[in-house]
Write a protein that holds these residues in place. Structure first.
Motif, mmCIF file in Angstrom:
data_model
loop_
_atom_site.group_PDB
_atom_site.id
_atom_site.type_symbol
_atom_site.label_atom_id
_atom_site.label_comp_id
_atom_site.label_asym_id
_atom_site.label_seq_id
_atom_site.Cartn_x
_atom_site.Cartn_y
_atom_site.Cartn_z
ATOM 1 N N GLY A 56 56.003 34.377 -69.393
ATOM 2 C CA GLY A 56 56.508 33.945 -70.688
ATOM 3 C C GLY A 56 57.593 32.919 -70.473
ATOM 4 N N PHE A 57 58.672 33.050 -71.223
ATOM 5 C CA PHE A 57 59.773 32.095 -71.137
ATOM 6 C C PHE A 57 61.105 32.806 -70.933
ATOM 7 N N GLY A 58 61.042 33.955 -70.245
ATOM 8 C CA GLY A 58 62.270 34.699 -70.017
ATOM 9 C C GLY A 58 62.698 35.452 -71.263
ATOM 10 N N GLY A 59 63.922 35.958 -71.228
ATOM 11 C CA GLY A 59 64.436 36.709 -72.366
ATOM 12 C C GLY A 59 65.855 37.154 -72.135
ATOM 13 N N THR A 60 66.381 37.861 -73.092
ATOM 14 C CA THR A 60 67.734 38.392 -72.999
ATOM 15 C C THR A 60 67.723 39.654 -72.130
ATOM 16 N N PRO A 61 68.894 40.127 -71.709
ATOM 17 C CA PRO A 61 68.930 41.395 -70.960
ATOM 18 C C PRO A 61 68.270 42.547 -71.711
ATOM 19 N N GLU A 62 68.385 42.542 -73.037
ATOM 20 C CA GLU A 62 67.737 43.597 -73.825
ATOM 21 C C GLU A 62 66.213 43.515 -73.691
ATOM 22 N N ASP A 63 65.676 42.298 -73.742
ATOM 23 C CA ASP A 63 64.230 42.120 -73.572
ATOM 24 C C ASP A 63 63.785 42.621 -72.201
ATOM 25 N N ILE A 64 64.573 42.295 -71.183
ATOM 26 C CA ILE A 64 64.200 42.683 -69.815
ATOM 27 C C ILE A 64 64.303 44.186 -69.638
ATOM 28 N N ASN A 65 65.337 44.795 -70.202
ATOM 29 C CA ASN A 65 65.482 46.249 -70.088
ATOM 30 C C ASN A 65 64.304 46.981 -70.721
ATOM 31 N N ARG A 66 63.806 46.455 -71.847
ATOM 32 C CA ARG A 66 62.645 47.086 -72.485
ATOM 33 C C ARG A 66 61.435 47.045 -71.546
ATOM 34 N N LEU A 67 61.255 45.924 -70.868
ATOM 35 C CA LEU A 67 60.132 45.792 -69.946
ATOM 36 C C LEU A 67 60.345 46.669 -68.708
ATOM 37 N N LYS A 377 61.534 24.911 -62.649
ATOM 38 C CA LYS A 377 61.090 24.989 -64.036
ATOM 39 C C LYS A 377 60.648 23.623 -64.549
ATOM 40 N N SER A 378 59.542 23.596 -65.254
ATOM 41 C CA SER A 378 59.154 22.368 -65.938
ATOM 42 C C SER A 378 60.156 22.107 -67.051
ATOM 43 N N PRO A 379 60.294 20.861 -67.509
ATOM 44 C CA PRO A 379 61.266 20.582 -68.575
ATOM 45 C C PRO A 379 61.058 21.429 -69.827
ATOM 46 N N VAL A 380 59.816 21.604 -70.262
ATOM 47 C CA VAL A 380 59.575 22.403 -71.461
ATOM 48 C C VAL A 380 59.987 23.847 -71.226
ATOM 49 N N VAL A 381 59.607 24.414 -70.091
ATOM 50 C CA VAL A 381 59.982 25.794 -69.780
ATOM 51 C C VAL A 381 61.487 25.911 -69.616
ATOM 52 N N LEU A 382 62.109 24.936 -68.984
ATOM 53 C CA LEU A 382 63.559 24.949 -68.790
ATOM 54 C C LEU A 382 64.294 25.059 -70.120
ATOM 55 N N VAL A 383 63.902 24.236 -71.084
ATOM 56 C CA VAL A 383 64.606 24.224 -72.369
ATOM 57 C C VAL A 383 64.284 25.481 -73.179
ATOM 58 N N VAL A 384 63.004 25.823 -73.297
ATOM 59 C CA VAL A 384 62.636 26.982 -74.112
ATOM 60 C C VAL A 384 63.227 28.263 -73.523
ATOM 61 N N SER A 385 63.162 28.428 -72.213
ATOM 62 C CA SER A 385 63.688 29.651 -71.604
ATOM 63 C C SER A 385 65.199 29.745 -71.771
ATOM 64 N N THR A 386 65.889 28.619 -71.738
ATOM 65 C CA THR A 386 67.339 28.637 -71.967
ATOM 66 C C THR A 386 67.646 29.106 -73.382
ATOM 67 N N TYR A 387 66.910 28.591 -74.345
ATOM 68 C CA TYR A 387 67.121 29.022 -75.721
ATOM 69 C C TYR A 387 66.805 30.507 -75.884
ATOM 70 N N LYS A 388 65.775 30.978 -75.167
ATOM 71 C CA LYS A 388 65.442 32.409 -75.207
ATOM 72 C C LYS A 388 66.615 33.245 -74.709
ATOM 73 N N LYS A 389 67.185 32.842 -73.578
ATOM 74 C CA LYS A 389 68.272 33.611 -72.980
ATOM 75 C C LYS A 389 69.540 33.532 -73.820
ATOM 76 N N MET A 390 69.674 32.464 -74.581
ATOM 77 C CA MET A 390 70.806 32.357 -75.507
ATOM 78 C C MET A 390 70.641 33.279 -76.708
ATOM 79 N N GLY A 391 69.444 33.841 -76.843
ATOM 80 C CA GLY A 391 69.183 34.731 -77.973
ATOM 81 C C GLY A 391 68.899 34.005 -79.266
#
Length: 594
Positions: A56-67, A377-391
């Protein structure tokens, strides 16, 4: 504020060599190339984070803990079997309605639009002016440039829509796969010049993202955007065009060295008559070669679907596609043994992507030191995953997403060529090095007042035309470069059938009027709340919170100490100070890998 880690970015190419070897402690080196499945005893937070990053595109610590609270099988199933999860909140693309029936099929050039206007007295749904009128063809050329400008804006809107979908979807693997297939079956709007075709291709790729591979191949080879992109409308029985057949074999299914030039020619013959009626696939039997063909050892009156089935019967097809998927999700280097085993299993499953993905994501190899935190990270993944981690729950549009990723070498719906993006270490170049390190400055410290929206930006050359017209100049005067005497301008005005610069100006103006503007807003980011939720009450705890949330590899003790010292000199609960710290974290070479 200046990033103090700029000098370190200058030696990124050296640091990446060390990172590529794998720096995370934990899994033994013997896991490399081991396709046996993970056990629940081996499962932990870091491996759940790795799975979420790659699938996927990563996630917050809460997302990771659920997994991490699941077993490896349950975690992988939750991502791969995404159809079971409700995604009805995902918004459909809202078209502006810029296209009218008269614009179909859109001429490939201004010269062709002019030719049609001269021969038929109309083109693109508009009539030429009566004989004897000044600039008889001006309405046609105006409409042509309107079509170009409006399509460009709609394509920008389409990219923002897709990026927001990547960020907000409950099916992250679905979007990650759609991005993969977009690069595999690379098609660019710069040549297609019809956002509607690009949208339909995107929808087809998403619908068939998990296979079977045959459905994807038939879908893409009947896809109007691909048919236009590879010129298959010119592939007719009297003059076969080999583009379609060559790319099918070389890039889409088998790879160089696994077929002959005769196979390319025979494949081209099999696809004659495969064309499009604007947005629909069309089989033109009058242009199809129904004669016998010999392709990869098979002889008969083969057509396009016969060619696809023959390709799928080759073991090398399973290996070629499986290896490319492996490189996308795991790492660049794939051993011959892993390639053979994955390819054989993929083919034996009748090319079911779900089977292949579960095999990969559950394998020890996927979590080995050679695989974790080694992918740039590809540019698209880099940006989207950063926004994901920012919540973030909505894509920021200040700064513009398309410009952010394009500045690093990747723009959605605009691959460099039919081979797509090379990926891997090619994402890091001297031109993008510092840009990657400083990419999120304008996200964290957005300047909405000075922001200029690219979907509403007219080049200065054409803006001056509007200014000159506003001063009362006639078209010739308003569009002329420099100055000239009035008599010469008047003569030019009388002799012109159309004025290209005026048409381009009118194209922008009309496109701005008829397209929906992209809503503009900065990131809805609250780092103070993030730190409070993590109960990070000291500078050390805040730094560790950011490192754990945003980095896939640990910082060195020295770098961690620098960050802690930086924050100690500022109010620890200040949103501004926290953004400065995050900017430094996102500027590190460690952030470039997942």
């Amino acid at each position: 504020m200046t990033c103090r880690f700029g000098p370190r970015l200058l030696i990124w190419s050296l640091l990446s060599v060390g990172l590529a070897a794998g720096t995370l402690a934990g899994p033994p080196a013997t896991w490399t190339d081991d396709l046996s499945p993970m056990t629940p005893a081996d499962w932990n937070y870091d491996r759940a984070a790795h799975l979420l990053e790659r699938a996927g595109f990563g996630g917050t610590p809460e997302d990771i803990n659920r997994l991490a609270s699941l077993t490896p099988q349950q975690a992988v199933d939750s991502l791969v079997d995404y159809q079971r999860i409700d995604n009805s909140a995902a918004r459909a693309f809202e078209e502006s309605g810029v296209w009218d029936a008269g614009m179909d099929p859109f001429p490939p050039s201004r010269a062709e639009a002019v030719r049609l206007g001269r021969e038929h007295g109309e083109a693109l749904g508009v009539k030429t002016l009566p004989p004897g009128s000044q600039r008889r063809l001006q309405p046609v050329v105006d409409k042509f440039f309107y079509g170009l400008r409006a399509n460009s804006i709609e394509t920008q809107r389409l990219g923002v829509w897709w990026a927001n979908r990547m960020l907000t979807t409950t099916h992250p693997l679905e979007e990650k796969l759609t991005l993969f297939w977009h690069g595999h079956f690379a098609t660019g709007d710069a040549k297609v010049r019809d956002y509607r075709m690009m949208l339909r291709q995107n929808q087809m790729l998403r619908k068939n993202a998990e296979g079977p591979l045959r459905a994807l191949l038939v879908g893409i080879l009947e896809d109007p955007a691909m048919l236009v992109y590879l010129d298959n409308g010119e592939n007719v029985k009297k003059h076969p065009n080999e583009n379609f057949g060559r790319e099918l074999l070389e890039l889409f299914t088998m790879g160089v060295g696994n077929y002959t030039e005769r196979d390319v020619r025979e494949a081209a013959r099999a696809f004659t008559g495969w064309t499009n009626d604007v947005l629909a696939f069309k089989f033109d039997k009058e242009q199809h070669d129904f004669g016998d063909k010999t392709f990869l050892g098979q002889t008969g009156a083969l057509d396009g679907t016969d060619v696809i089935d023959t390709i799928l019967n080759q073991p090398v097809t399973g290996e070629f596609v499986a290896a490319k998927i492996y490189r996308y999700f795991v790492r660049d280097d794939i051993s011959p043994a892993v390639k053979t085993e994955l390819g054989r299993g993929f083919k034996d499953s009748r090319y079911q992507l779900k089977f292949l993905l579960k095999r990969i994501f559950l394998s020890r190899d996927f979590y080995s030191p050679a695989s974790m935190a080694t992918q740039i990270k590809s540019p698209v993944v880099l940006v989207v995953s950063t926004y994901k981690k920012m919540g973030l729950r909505e894509l920021p549009t200040i700064p513009d997403f398309g410009r952010l990723t394009a500045s690093l070498g990747q723009a959605l719906f605009d691959p460099p060529n039919v081979a797509g993006w090379a990926g891997g270490r090619t994402w890091i170049t001297p031109a993008t090095l510092l840009q990657r390190g400083n990419l999120f400055r304008d996200v964290l410290f957005a300047d909405a007042k000075s922001f200029r929206a690219p979907d509403r930006l007219m080049p200065a050359t054409y803006a001056r035309v509007g200014e000159n017209l506003g001063k009362g100049m006639n078209i010739t005067e308003a569009t002329k470069e420099g100055t000239g005497d009035a008599e010469s301008n008047a003569q030019l005005e009388r002799d012109e059938d159309y004025n290209t610069r005026y048409a381009s100006y009118r194209g922008y103006v009309t496109a701005f009027e008829r397209t929906k503007p992209i809503p503009r807003h900065v990131a809805d980011l609250n780092l103070t709340a993030m730190v409070a939720a993590a109960h990070a009450g000291t500078a050390e705890a805040v730094v560790d919170c950011f490192v754990r949330t945003f980095l896939s590899v640990p910082l060195s003790p020295k770098d961690r100490a620098v960050f802690v010292e930086f924050l100690r000199g500022k109010p620890a609960t200040s949103e501004s100070a926290l953004r400065e710290l995050l900017y430094l974290v996102l500027s590190t070479p460690e952030y470039q890998v997942n």
